[in-house]
Design a protein around this motif. Structure first.
Motif, mmCIF file in Angstrom:
data_model
loop_
_atom_site.group_PDB
_atom_site.id
_atom_site.type_symbol
_atom_site.label_atom_id
_atom_site.label_comp_id
_atom_site.label_asym_id
_atom_site.label_seq_id
_atom_site.Cartn_x
_atom_site.Cartn_y
_atom_site.Cartn_z
ATOM 1 N N LYS A 133 0.827 -1.208 0.000
ATOM 2 C CA LYS A 133 0.000 0.000 0.000
ATOM 3 C C LYS A 133 0.859 1.255 0.000
ATOM 4 O O LYS A 133 0.623 2.192 -0.761
ATOM 5 C CB LYS A 133 -0.939 0.007 1.226
ATOM 6 C CG LYS A 133 -2.191 -0.804 1.015
ATOM 7 C CD LYS A 133 -3.122 -0.736 2.210
ATOM 8 C CE LYS A 133 -3.830 0.595 2.330
ATOM 9 N NZ LYS A 133 -4.863 0.564 3.400
ATOM 10 N N ARG A 134 1.852 1.258 0.865
ATOM 11 C CA ARG A 134 2.751 2.417 0.884
ATOM 12 C C ARG A 134 3.363 2.650 -0.475
ATOM 13 O O ARG A 134 3.438 3.766 -0.973
ATOM 14 C CB ARG A 134 3.844 2.209 1.939
ATOM 15 C CG ARG A 134 3.501 2.809 3.311
ATOM 16 C CD ARG A 134 4.756 2.985 4.155
ATOM 17 N NE ARG A 134 5.596 1.800 4.199
ATOM 18 C CZ ARG A 134 6.775 1.698 3.606
ATOM 19 N NH1 ARG A 134 7.262 2.704 2.920
ATOM 20 N NH2 ARG A 134 7.471 0.576 3.718
ATOM 21 N N THR A 162 2.303 1.665 -3.434
ATOM 22 C CA THR A 162 1.333 2.114 -4.439
ATOM 23 C C THR A 162 0.993 3.580 -4.257
ATOM 24 O O THR A 162 0.944 4.342 -5.217
ATOM 25 C CB THR A 162 0.053 1.261 -4.338
ATOM 26 O OG1 THR A 162 0.410 -0.111 -4.399
ATOM 27 C CG2 THR A 162 -0.899 1.595 -5.459
ATOM 28 N N LYS A 163 0.780 3.972 -3.000
ATOM 29 C CA LYS A 163 0.446 5.372 -2.738
ATOM 30 C C LYS A 163 1.561 6.293 -3.212
ATOM 31 O O LYS A 163 1.312 7.321 -3.844
ATOM 32 C CB LYS A 163 0.189 5.574 -1.238
ATOM 33 C CG LYS A 163 -0.332 6.961 -0.920
ATOM 34 C CD LYS A 163 -0.995 7.024 0.443
ATOM 35 C CE LYS A 163 -1.674 8.377 0.643
ATOM 36 N NZ LYS A 163 -2.442 8.440 1.885
ATOM 37 N N THR A 214 -8.846 3.785 -4.183
ATOM 38 C CA THR A 214 -8.626 3.151 -2.882
ATOM 39 C C THR A 214 -7.826 4.091 -1.979
ATOM 40 O O THR A 214 -7.952 4.054 -0.759
ATOM 41 C CB THR A 214 -7.837 1.847 -3.068
ATOM 42 O OG1 THR A 214 -8.513 1.047 -4.025
ATOM 43 C CG2 THR A 214 -7.734 1.088 -1.748
ATOM 44 N N TYR A 215 -7.035 4.944 -2.606
ATOM 45 C CA TYR A 215 -6.120 5.793 -1.853
ATOM 46 C C TYR A 215 -6.599 7.226 -1.737
ATOM 47 O O TYR A 215 -6.352 7.896 -0.748
ATOM 48 C CB TYR A 215 -4.737 5.747 -2.507
ATOM 49 C CG TYR A 215 -4.163 4.364 -2.481
ATOM 50 C CD1 TYR A 215 -3.436 3.938 -1.379
ATOM 51 C CD2 TYR A 215 -4.385 3.469 -3.517
ATOM 52 C CE1 TYR A 215 -2.929 2.657 -1.327
ATOM 53 C CE2 TYR A 215 -3.881 2.185 -3.474
ATOM 54 C CZ TYR A 215 -3.162 1.785 -2.373
ATOM 55 O OH TYR A 215 -2.670 0.510 -2.314
#
Lengths: 212, 212
Positions: free
Chosen positions: B9-10, B12-13, B50-51
DNA sequence: GAACAAAGTCGACTGCGGTCGCTTATTTTG
DNA sequence: CAAAATAAGCGACCGCAGTCGACTTTGTTC
């Protein structure tokens, strides 16, 4: 002389604004589609674009109509003998009440006029300058009766009060000020503070005379 | 402990923000489509959501990163011995320079933060309050050394200067102030005016030195 | 008044931001 | 370790603001 074409144009433009007042009011600005607006006005969708370059311009036209009305209201209830702070407070609270009546429109209008995207956007400077004239007249009178320092550029004085109005409205939109009373009180405090000054003084404007 | 999911997640963000910095910078905010952004970041379009709930939130994240940097810069070049007006001028001009560097982003960011649509929009109040703390510290010191009146609610003092910053930036966006020098001068005039006050005083904070 | 120019009208179309429902990857449970 | 649960990933899809090019109406010229 007004030909057939001009007459139709006026009629069509009016139909669009009327439809906008109804639909924006009922459904909200964002929720009103250009298609619905066209349909309500009884014209084709892209015909609207002959009169307004964007959807926002319709909103601005609507807001300026409203502010025109607010301007008249202000002029009617003006009291030239009241203190400067009182007079300004009356004016800017009238402006603010327009915003509360139309929270969504007000926000979009403020966004557009405070931080404009491009200067080509149709926007009546005529109304702006009438407001400026109004303020200048008040300032001038207050300078004469000694309530306002004479060594002040009036444009900067206007900017000072206008900026305090802006920050007050901003605080309302941000939820830091909630009720109309909160706003009225906050604005008054800021206005008085601006009059008295932030730096140290021996005699402040309020000690000498009492304007209430 | 950070699991595989959190790590991804980190990553991708970060990929989204990096892509945004590049594409917003190259092509501009409005001209960059979410599809292009997703493609640049190497992910599917709807994964972005999502972010970030909206496209604007990406912009705000980007601006807050920049302002974080501006904040550090301000802290480095701070000079606690300078006059109050000078210190504030330095701070707000640094803010302004961020805006000039990123005219389009700055406008959208200001619109969003001054007249927010809804309070749910992701927006770091943490940075806001650090700025407030910074100002309060300066005010406090100035009160102690007698440069700022002691009977002032610091929040209102901050509001007044912030409001003058806003109106100055607004004037720049509206074209009434054109160059950075115009802005610097206008802002300084307003700040000094706020210190001295608008109402009549016998001894003002600046009279000792020079007045016009 | 006929022919030409100019301006208004319009529905089909485009590209975009954002959603939906399904698929896939990770974590938790027992 | 298997199965259930949770959450990320994704492309097809939707509704909307705004554009395009063809068509119609009004104004102008000779």
């Amino acid at each position: 002389m007004e030909g057939i074409r001009e007459k139709k144009k006026r009629k069509t433009k009016k139909a669009i604004i009327d439809a906008a007042i109804i639909l924006f009011g009922e459904t909200g600005y964002e929720q009103t589609s250009m298609a619905a607006l066209a349909s309500k006005a009884g014209i084709g969708k892209s015909t609207i674009y002959t009169y307004f370059a964007t959807k926002r311009e319709i909103l601005i036209a609507f807001c300026e109509d409203e502010l025109e009305y607010v301007y008249k209201e202000i002029n009617e209830q003006a009291n030239p003998d009241a203190s400067l702070v009182d007079q300004l407070h009356t004016i800017f609270m009238a402006e603010f009440r327009f915003v509360t009546r139309n929270k969504e429109f007000g926000r979009l209008f403020l966004r557009e006029s405070v931080f404009p995207k491009d200067l080509t956007v149709e926007h009546s400077h005529e109304l702006d300058s009438r407001y400026i004239d109004l303020l200048f007249a008040i300032f001038d009178k207050c300078q004469q009766r000694g309530e306002l320092r004479k060594d002040r550029e009036l444009l900067f004085v206007a900017a000072q009060f206008y900026s305090l109005y802006l920050v007050t409205v901003s605080s309302w939109y941000s939820g830091r000020l909630q009720t109309e009373d909160d706003v009225a009180e906050g604005m008054r405090m800021l206005f008085e503070q601006a009059m008295e000054g932030l730096g140290p003084t021996t005699i402040s404007y309020k000690e000498k005379t009492d304007y209430h």
